[in-house]
Design an enzyme around this catalytic site. Structure first.
Site, PDB file in Angstrom:
ATOM      1  N   GLY A   1       0.793  -1.237   0.000  1.00 24.78           N
ATOM      2  CA  GLY A   1       0.000   0.000   0.000  1.00 24.78           C
ATOM      3  C   GLY A   1       0.819   1.277   0.000  1.00 24.78           C
ATOM      4  O   GLY A   1       0.628   2.154  -0.849  1.00 24.78           O
ATOM      5  N   ALA A   2       1.746   1.360   0.954  1.00 26.45           N
ATOM      6  CA  ALA A   2       2.488   2.603   1.103  1.00 26.45           C
ATOM      7  C   ALA A   2       3.634   2.377   2.077  1.00 26.45           C
ATOM      8  O   ALA A   2       3.693   1.334   2.725  1.00 26.45           O
ATOM      9  CB  ALA A   2       1.579   3.698   1.644  1.00 26.45           C
TER      10      ALA A   2
ATOM     11  N   ASN B   1       8.572   6.114   5.016  1.00 26.63           N
ATOM     12  CA  ASN B   1       9.908   6.711   5.072  1.00 26.63           C
ATOM     13  C   ASN B   1       9.857   8.103   5.708  1.00 26.63           C
ATOM     14  O   ASN B   1       8.973   8.900   5.394  1.00 26.63           O
ATOM     15  CB  ASN B   1      10.473   6.864   3.663  1.00 26.63           C
ATOM     16  CG  ASN B   1      10.241   5.629   2.829  1.00 26.63           C
ATOM     17  OD1 ASN B   1      10.721   4.564   3.164  1.00 26.63           O
ATOM     18  ND2 ASN B   1       9.448   5.766   1.769  1.00 26.63           N
TER      19      ASN B   1
ATOM     20  N   HIS C   1      -2.368   6.239   8.396  1.00 27.53           N
ATOM     21  CA  HIS C   1      -1.500   5.175   8.918  1.00 27.53           C
ATOM     22  C   HIS C   1      -0.020   5.536   8.731  1.00 27.53           C
ATOM     23  O   HIS C   1       0.765   5.483   9.681  1.00 27.53           O
ATOM     24  CB  HIS C   1      -1.833   3.855   8.212  1.00 27.53           C
ATOM     25  CG  HIS C   1      -1.001   2.702   8.648  1.00 27.53           C
ATOM     26  ND1 HIS C   1      -1.434   1.775   9.567  1.00 27.53           N
ATOM     27  CD2 HIS C   1       0.246   2.320   8.299  1.00 27.53           C
ATOM     28  CE1 HIS C   1      -0.485   0.876   9.752  1.00 27.53           C
ATOM     29  NE2 HIS C   1       0.550   1.182   9.001  1.00 27.53           N
ATOM     30  N   GLU C   2       0.344   5.905   7.518  1.00 30.87           N
ATOM     31  CA  GLU C   2       1.762   6.185   7.259  1.00 30.87           C
ATOM     32  C   GLU C   2       2.208   7.421   8.039  1.00 30.87           C
ATOM     33  O   GLU C   2       3.309   7.459   8.577  1.00 30.87           O
ATOM     34  CB  GLU C   2       2.035   6.365   5.762  1.00 30.87           C
ATOM     35  CG  GLU C   2       1.581   5.208   4.861  1.00 30.87           C
ATOM     36  CD  GLU C   2       2.010   3.828   5.328  1.00 30.87           C
ATOM     37  OE1 GLU C   2       3.054   3.701   6.000  1.00 30.87           O
ATOM     38  OE2 GLU C   2       1.284   2.846   5.036  1.00 30.87           O
TER      39      GLU C   2
HETATM   40  N1  B3K Z   1       5.690  -0.457   6.729  1.00 28.35           N
HETATM   41  C1  B3K Z   1       5.163  -0.655   5.402  1.00 28.35           C
HETATM   42  C2  B3K Z   1       5.089  -2.073   4.995  1.00 28.35           C
HETATM   43  C3  B3K Z   1       6.374  -2.609   4.509  1.00 28.35           C
HETATM   44  C4  B3K Z   1       6.211  -3.968   3.910  1.00 28.35           C
HETATM   45  C5  B3K Z   1       7.524  -4.525   3.559  1.00 28.35           C
HETATM   46  N2  B3K Z   1       7.384  -5.835   2.966  1.00 28.35           N
HETATM   47  C6  B3K Z   1       3.826  -0.008   5.260  1.00 28.35           C
HETATM   48  C7  B3K Z   1       3.016   0.045   6.477  1.00 28.35           C
HETATM   49  O1  B3K Z   1       2.655  -0.921   7.076  1.00 28.35           O
HETATM   50  O2  B3K Z   1       2.755   1.115   6.912  1.00 28.35           O
HETATM   51 ZN    ZN Z   2       2.344   0.342   8.900  1.00 29.85          ZN
END
Ligand code: B3K
Ligand code: ZN
Length: 865
Positions: A263-264, A267, A299-300
């Site tokens: 999904g996203a 970073n 969420h991000e």
């Molecule tokens: N942290 C990322 C997911 C990464 C998946 C790597 N295979 C998105 C999230 O859960 O917010």
């Molecule tokens: Zn996450």
């Protein structure tokens, strides 16, 4: 590693800290699609005994210097995954110079090209494809990034943090620097370079700090980023108001890319998104798209504190950031939209995906203690059950203590890489409770069942509850310990009111079942009538509830309920047992009493259309799987259709009336309008359930006149199972209208794969627009078919299994993470009736014999174990 190697297990108990710290790192990228040069300069300090080992995969090493002096080949050892320098001083500067080939990176992990632009994905282990580095979350550094690129092709150069110096070179290239003052692990590194349109805005934090916001999208699509931007600002505000968390940099950017494995990605300061969760226009996006964008942007963004400022010590702690952040995004959506509707949707997802995972060969604890491939641990269990455990914690210790614990967590662990133990320590401090037993939830797989028996003593006005919990054995775990299960409960008087038991307040109490069995005596005021027990209100614990209630009692309970979640859930329980009864009695008509009670409930809730729409949704086939062994998916699907048809017949005139009203105009993507449209689409679905030529004509007329994508797609989805000309017309009209919009064409593929036969899925996988290099497109056929169309996927002739195996075989060499994820669709294979079961086993074994990637072999080995 050779592609044929079997995965090696990595174990939690073997964790050791990295014996060096790298306070700062400077990365210098000279970007070129085929040969990007990456020069890395790190300042290293020894903190413990141990070898100096760096991760690095598919890197061409040009040079390596220690304290300015070039190393000879004999000074280090190198294999396909690691570089070890034999002797290092206690403090030194290391410089590496490598070349990588982003254009050949089809796995979409590391630095790659999507739509002619550079973008990166480093979680969990992508950074090692960019440069040599201790690629583990507990090594945190301050990153300085400099990049140069051809200015005409890549006019915009982005990385984490805030921009620094930039300028032009004489040869048509230009450069930019970015500086991130917050120490972070390598998985949060990001780089994007290319030509974009930008939707800009600003935000002022509660501390008065100014933040420049940008959403970077394909040329010509800037206005489609407006909703993502609104969602971002709403998220920033919500985290300030709900958790007192402000943003901590002067810039926050989001970049949309078409080719993305999930999904996203959160970073630091530069979120990278699958374009499906950024782009939304009134014409081309559904309400579900708008809702998903809002929730994923939230969420991000929320990861900035739960994930980035406080990260995970190791990947076993993944739920520390993911479960907690899902809980936060669910709360965000509940506050912005309807809390009960949000709760029901979250539980529907949990039951269909996580409960299924927990009941099959891929079951694992929320915090696993070993893994073969980390990419395969981004699961419904880590995310959704992880979120449920945070919610259960709020019930167990109360929201005030929870909020206090969160502030302790933010204060004490900011800037660290932490563990579940660290996190729970904060709630022990805040609540004064010992939560060691609660942590068992994290160590033990499987969904607990709670058996509840009631005994009413009218003389003493006492309701005695006998509670018993049990958790079925899961792979590698036979001996299950009791976990604390907080059950919100109420005693209903049958007239819309509540009766307080001794010690309860406001009509509700929490019963904590923390031993295998427990007897609870609820004393009611003398002279009370026998109350109705409402339990696991708002789904306070992620368990199955097992009560001996007749249909009459369940209907009475549904009529007296005051908790919207439980009203919906009582009907789910009734529908589930009715579907099983119809399955076992193919000639029997659906139960009239149930149908009319359910239809009445839909009618009487029309003023809350989103809720009424959910009442019409019968339990998902994937969820029904969990209650049968062996299971006949085609029979189940047929029984479910019969019940849906009966509901459609009862609600026929209501559907006509509702659909004769105009859809809300002008279109707004808000929850209120979305609720009205969701009831309209529910009625479209029920019209299709009638399965008559007249229904096909009506649906086609609705399709032709549909004023928005939500209704247009609902009509198309409903028409697909018809074998009439209306179906073909709708499919081709929709394609012609949207063929230049890949996100809409993904939906076009998905509705057909989700409703069709294996032959349809195969035909779609051979369509000219099917594209193995684009994960969204692959999922639009393969995941839509295998994960939402279980009757066709598990058809006895084995064709469904074959088509998915073929797609996975084609995908695996390019994109192992994607192939592995597709094959998790086999997770319930052991429960299938014998013919489909044998086909699934044959298919999985033949895939295993094909020696696929490490990710895929890990799933196959676990599925077959
Ligand atoms: N942290 C990322 C997911 C990464 C998946 C790597 N295979 C998105 C999230 O859960 O917010
Ligand atoms: Zn996450």
């Amino acid at each position: 590693m050779l592609r044929t190697d079997t995965p090696v297990s990595i174990k939690l108990e073997e964790y050791t800290p990295y014996p060096f710290e790298i306070d700062e790192v400077a990365l210098d990228f000279s970007l070129d699609p085929k040969a990007t040069r990456v020069k890395t300069k790190m300042k290293v300090r020894r903190t413990a005994d141990g070898a100096f080992v760096l991760d690095g995969v598919k890197l061409t090493l040009n040079e390596i210097r220690l304290n300015g002096k070039a190393l000879r080949d004999s000074d280090y050892t190198r294999d396909d995954e690691k570089l070890t320098i034999k002797t290092v001083p206690d403090e030194f500067t290391l410089e590496t110079d490598v070349t990588i080939d982003p254009s050949s990176n089809t796995a979409l992990s590391g630095l790659y090209i999507s739509g002619g632009r550079f973008c990166s994905q480093c979680e969990a282990t992508g950074f090692r494809y960019i440069t040599y580095w201790p690629d583990r979350p507990d090594v945190m550094s301050r990153f300085h990034v400099r990049m140069d690129a051809d200015k005409s092709k890549y006019p915009i150069l982005l990385s984490n943090g805030t921009p620094g110096d930039s300028g032009d070179h004489s040869d048509g290239r230009h450069y930019a620097e970015w500086d991130d003052p917050h120490p972070k692990p390598s998985y949060l590194f990001a780089l994007c370079a290319g030509d974009y349109d930008v939707w800009r805005d600003t935000f002022t934090t509660m501390n008065g700090d100014h933040v420049d916001l940008g959403v970077y999208v394909d040329k010509g699509q800037a206005t489609s980023a407006e909703w993502a931007m609104e969602s971002l600002k709403a998220s920033m505000k919500w985290d300030e108001e709900r958790f007192a968390r402000a943003y901590d940099l002067g810039v926050f950017n989001i970049v949309a890319v078409r080719d993305f494995n999930f999904g996203a990605m959160e970073n630091k300061g530069l979120n990278i998104f699958n374009s499906a969760y950024v782009l939304a226009s009134q014409e081309s996006a559904t309400d579900a798209d708008f809702e998903a964008i809002e929730s994923i942007v939230g969420h991000e963004y929320f990861h900035n504190w739960t994930g980035n400022r406080i990260t995970c010590r190791d990947w076993f702690q993944l739920c520390l950031k993911e479960g907690l952040t899902v809980f936060r995004d669910q709360e965000f959506s509940s506050d912005l939209r309807s809390r009960p509707v949000q709760r029901i949707k979250d539980v529907m997802g949990l039951r269909a995906r996580q409960f299924a995972e927990d009941a099959g060969p891929l079951a694992h604890p929320v915090r696993p203690d070993k893994y073969g491939s980390i990419e395969n641990l981004y699961t419904a269990t880590v995310y959704s059950k992880g979120a449920e455990l945070i919610r259960a914690l709020t019930v167990l210790i109360g929201m005030d203590a929870f909020d206090k614990g969160m502030q302790i967590y933010f204060d004490e662990f900011d800037g660290t890489a932490s563990t579940i133990e660290d996190f729970y320590g904060c709630f022990e401090k805040a609540s004064g409770k010992d939560l060691s037993q609660f942590r068992r939830w994290y160590a033990q797989a499987g969904t607990p069942s709670v058996r509840i028996d009631e005994d009413w003593n009218g003389d003493t006005s006492t309701l005695t509850l006998s509670l018993r919990q049990s958790t079925p054995a899961t792979p590698g775990e036979t001996d299950k310990q009791p976990v604390p299960i907080p059950l919100r409960a109420a005693l209903l008087d049958g007239k819309g009111g509540h009766i307080d038991a001794d010690g309860w307040q406001n009509g509700e109490g929490v019963i904590v079942l923390d031993t295998e069995t427990k007897t609870v005596e609820l004393k009611l005021p003398q002279g009370s009538d026998k109350p109705l027990l409402s339990v696991n209100r708002q789904f306070s614990a992620p368990v199955h509830i097992d009560r001996d209630l007749s249909n009459e009692q369940l209907l009475e309970l549904a009529a007296s309920e005051t908790d919207p979640f439980n009203i919906w859930d009582n009907f789910q329980t009734l529908a589930r047992s009715e579907i099983f009864r119809l399955l076992d009695n193919p000639q029997s008509p659906p139960d009239e009493a149930l149908i009319s009670a359910l239809a009445d409930a839909v009618r009487s809730n029309e003023s809350d259309p989103a809720f009424a729409a959910l009442l019409t949704v019968l339990p998902d086939i994937g969820e029904l799987f969990q209650h049968r062994d062996p299971v006949d998916p085609a029979g189940l699907s047929d029984a479910r259709k019969r019940l849906r048809k009966a509901l459609g017949e009862n609600l026929k005139s209501d559907a006509e009336r509702i659909l004769a009203e105009p859809s809300p105009a002008p279109f707004e993507p808000n929850a209120e309008q979305a609720g009205i449209r969701s009831l309209r689409t529910a009625m479209i679905g029920l019209t299709g359930a009638l399965d008559t030529p007249d229904a096909a004509r009506k649906l086609k007329a609705l399709f032709d006149a549909a004023p928005n994508m939500t209704e247009s797609l609902a009509c198309l989805r409903t028409l697909v199972p018809f074998k009439t000309s209306e179906r073909e017309d709708a499919i081709s009209t929709f394609y012609e209208r949207w063929k230049d919009n890949p996100l809409v064409i993904d939906k076009w593929f998905a509705v057909q794969a989700g409703q069709g036969t294996a032959e349809d899925a195969r035909r779609l996988s051979e369509h000219q627009d099917f594209d193995l290099s684009n994960p969204n497109r692959v999922r639009s056929v393969a995941a839509a078919f295998a994960m939402t169309n279980l009757a066709a996927f598990h058809a006895r002739d084995g064709e469904g299994h074959k088509v998915i195996a073929d797609i996975a075989l084609d995908t695996d060499p390019r994109n192992p993470a994607l192939a592995a994820r597709l094959l998790t669709s086999f997770e319930q294979w052991r429960k299938l009736e014998p013919v489909a079961k044998a086909s699934a086993e044959r298919t999985l074994k033949s895939l295993q014999a094909a020696s696929l990637s490490k990710n895929t072999m890990d799933i196959l080995a676990r599925a077959l174990d």
